[in-house]
Each structure stands twice: as structure tokens, then as C-alpha cells.
Design an enzyme around this catalytic site. Structure first.
Site, PDB file in Angstrom:
ATOM      1  N   TYR A 171       0.424  -1.794   0.158  1.00  0.00           N
ATOM      2  CA  TYR A 171      -0.017  -0.121  -0.368  1.00  0.00           C
ATOM      3  C   TYR A 171       1.097   0.646  -0.006  1.00  0.00           C
ATOM      4  CZ  TYR A 171      -3.728  -3.195   0.584  1.00  0.00           C
ATOM      5  OH  TYR A 171      -4.899  -3.955   0.395  1.00  0.00           O
ATOM      6  N   ARG A 219       2.913  -0.402  11.233  1.00  0.00           N
ATOM      7  CA  ARG A 219       2.805  -2.017  10.427  1.00  0.00           C
ATOM      8  C   ARG A 219       4.050  -1.246   9.560  1.00  0.00           C
ATOM      9  NH1 ARG A 219      -1.361  -6.930   9.087  1.00  0.00           N
ATOM     10  NH2 ARG A 219       0.100  -8.462  10.434  1.00  0.00           N
ATOM     11  N   ARG A 313      -4.926 -16.451  11.199  1.00  0.00           N
ATOM     12  CA  ARG A 313      -5.873 -16.930  10.163  1.00  0.00           C
ATOM     13  C   ARG A 313      -5.799 -18.295  11.073  1.00  0.00           C
ATOM     14  NH1 ARG A 313      -1.799 -15.533   6.800  1.00  0.00           N
ATOM     15  NH2 ARG A 313      -0.119 -17.664   7.149  1.00  0.00           N
TER      16      ARG A 313
END
Length: 330
Positions: A171, A219, A313
Site C-alpha cells: 500500500y 505496521r 488465520r
């Protein structure tokens, strides 16, 4: 002694254990980006019992231009704050602390989603998507920095415990960080000091918005694992600059390689990155990457490869994973 259930303090944020839930996009928001009942139900289920000390909400777009996908959460306007308060309240009632991750997709955005021109650090093809963005001007960068600032203000107003700046997974901020996508010749490009100039400006702006006592996480896509991409040495230098600029916790992931590491099969596969970064900073470092067993989390903490463990996950698949893991260690 169990490492995973040991409390930890990061300046103004105290966590009851070392287990966190990292941000994972759900695409469950309303069409306008507001919190939906599905979002509330999802985070209620994941946080129930308070076994996860810190839940980082999926990435939220800071402006329409920076929207990554349909039904992504928004932090772009003041009218989203009331519903976000409900989300923070749900997580708090269940006994966990909550963080919002704020993001601009940059050249990972699509005009058919945003209705806007796609932008990026340089007018070259996005390494993962292939589209060519409009190169941001210095005035554009100033505007985006202000969008991050306003987004952070809304996060605090919504009652969250901290805000996380997203610079990973290809991003916009990660695009500035990576030499694969940043070919600028001005002060925002070149060596690592130039490529993190926008990060330092965003951190400064966010700190101005939230005040000195509100925690800020970042992050970081700490390596692209691609030829000519960012490296762990880049990230070690950047991490020190980010700590000095006021970041309270570093959340380490991959860069343009995404949240997976090519060829990795072991649990905690980003641990070489977190270990290297942890050696050069004094703030807590979060490790994620395929961790699905409590004893592995324990071992990684014991070996001082990280201070906090993100399990994504496994918790996504089993909402009782955290309960089982924490109770197995008591």
C-alpha cells in the site's frame, strides 16, 4: 513461567498478555464504509472472553482516493465515528483492547472502486498489479499526510486504545518505502532516509492529532523478498527512526510479498525480520506469520524473537483458538 500470558507495557499501553489479533480484511462494512452489524458480530465473536489482549481492526481508508476495495471500513469522514464507537465498545466489553489501522492504498487502488485517479510515489507500474499511477506532487503528499492526521483524530474520538499506521503489503506508505515502486529523485526518494520521509511526516502529524499519551503503532513491510526490493537492513534503520519519532509498537510483516513469505512453511516465518529489528529498538515488536500453535508462540517469545505474537488465520478459522491457547498455558 509462560511467556505468552505475561503482561507487557508499551509506554501508555498495558497489555495483559502477549497475544494479539492482527488486522485481517473482512469486506463486511456497509457500502459507505460504516460499521455494519456483520462487523460488530464478527469482532464480538473474536474478542469474546478477552483472551486476546489486543485486537487490531482491519485496515480502514483515510480518503476515497485511498480506498483499497469495496466494503472496506472507512475512517475518512466524521460521520463514521458514532458506529466505530459501537465497535470499540463491543471489544472493550469483552475484555480486549482495540486498535484501528489507517491506510491509503496508493497505486493498489482501482479507479472503478474509488472513482478517483490512482496515485503513487512514482509513475511506474505497480510491482504487483501492473497499473501505472499518477506521481504524487509535494502538495499531494502534504494533503495525504493531513488525511492520516484527521483519520487518527477520529480513531481517538471513537474510543479506541491506539492507532496503527499501515506501511506494508504494497500500500501507499509501503510503496514509498520500497525501491521497487519509489523511483523519485526528490527528498522523498533515493536512499532509505528519503524513502521514509513521508512516514516521519505522517507520524508527526498523527502524534499532533492524538496527543502525547495516545499509543501509535506502525505496521512495516520489513522486506519485499524480491530482487531490488526493500531489505531488513533498510528496516533496521527505519525502525530506529520510527522509534525516535514516537512510535510505541512496531508490527512487522512483509512488503510487496504481502503477508506471506515466498517458500516459507515454518510457523513465525517473519521471525528473522523481527529478531533483527528487535535488536536495534527498545519498543515492543509484533511477530506474525503462520503461527497456529501456542507452544510455538511460547518458543518464539522465549528466544526473544519478538515481544508480542500475532495470530491471524488460526483465530479467523477458530474463534476459540485464543481461549484454548491461553488456558493451556495456565
Amino acid at each position: 513461567m509462560s511467556y505468552l500470558i505475561t503482561p507487557i507495557k508499551a509506554k501508555h499501553l498495558t497489555l495483559k498478555n502477549r497475544l494479539i489479533m492482527p488486522p485481517m480484511a473482512t469486506s463486511k462494512s456497509e457500502i459507505d464504509g460504516k460499521v455494519s452489524k456483520d462487523i460488530l458480530d464478527y469482532y464480538d465473536e473474536k474478542s469474546r472472553g478477552g483472551y486476546i489482549s489486543l485486537i487490531i481492526i482491519e485496515h480502514s481508508f483515510i480518503s476515497e482516493e485511498g480506498k483499497a476495495s469495496n466494503q472496506q471500513l472507512s475512517i475518512a469522514k466524521d460521520n463514521v465515528v458514532e458506529k466505530l464507537k459501537e465497535l470499540a465498545d463491543v471489544i472493550h466489553r469483552n475484555g480486549s483492547k482495540a486498535v484501528m489501522q489507517i491506510n491509503h492504498a496508493g497505486s493498489a487502488a482501482k479507479t472503478e472502486v474509488t472513482g478517483k485517479e490512482v496515485v503513487g510515489p512514482s509513475a511506474i507500474p505497480n510491482p504487483r498489479m501492473g497499473n501505472i499511477p499518477k506521481e504524487l506532487t509535494k502538495k499531494d503528499i502534504e494533503s495525504i499526510t493531513n488525511d492520516f492526521k484527521e483519520a487518527a483524530r477520529r480513531v481517538r474520538e471513537a474510543g479506541f486504545d491506539a492507532v496503527e499506521i499501515h506501511s506494508a503489503h504494497g500500500y501507499l506508505l509501503n510503496q514509498f518505502f520500497s525501491p521497487l515502486s519509489n523511483k523519485r529523485t526528490d527528498e522523498y526518494g533515493g536512499d532509505i532516509k528519503g524513502r521514509i520521509k513521508i512516514h516521519l511526516e505522517v507520524i508527526k502529524a498523527v502524534r499532533e492529532a492524538v496527543g502525547e499519551n495516545f499509543p501509535i503503532l506502525l505496521r512495516l513491510g520489513a522486506s519485499d523478498f524480491m530482487e531490488g526490493g526493500s531489505t531488513v537492513d533498510d528496516s533496521k534503520l527505519a525502525a530506529q527512526k520510527f522509534e525516535n519519532a514516537g512510535i510505541d509498537i512496531l508490527d512487522i510483516s512483509g512488503g510487496f510479498c504481502g503477508y506471506m513469505m515466498p517458500g516459507a512453511c515454518e510457523q513465525g516465518y517473519f521471525s528473522p525480520l523481527t529478531k533483527a529489528i528487535k535488536e536495534v529498538v527498545s519498543i515492543p515488536v509484533i511477530l506474525t506469520g503462520g503461527i497456529n500453535e501456542a507452544y510455538v508462540a511460547e518458543k518464539l517469545l522465549e528466544e526473544e524473537k519478538a515481544d508480542l505474537i500475532g495470530v491471524g488465520r488460526a483465530i479467523y478459522k477458530d474463534s476459540d483458538w485464543a481461549k484454548k491457547a491461553i488456558e493451556s498455558l495456565k
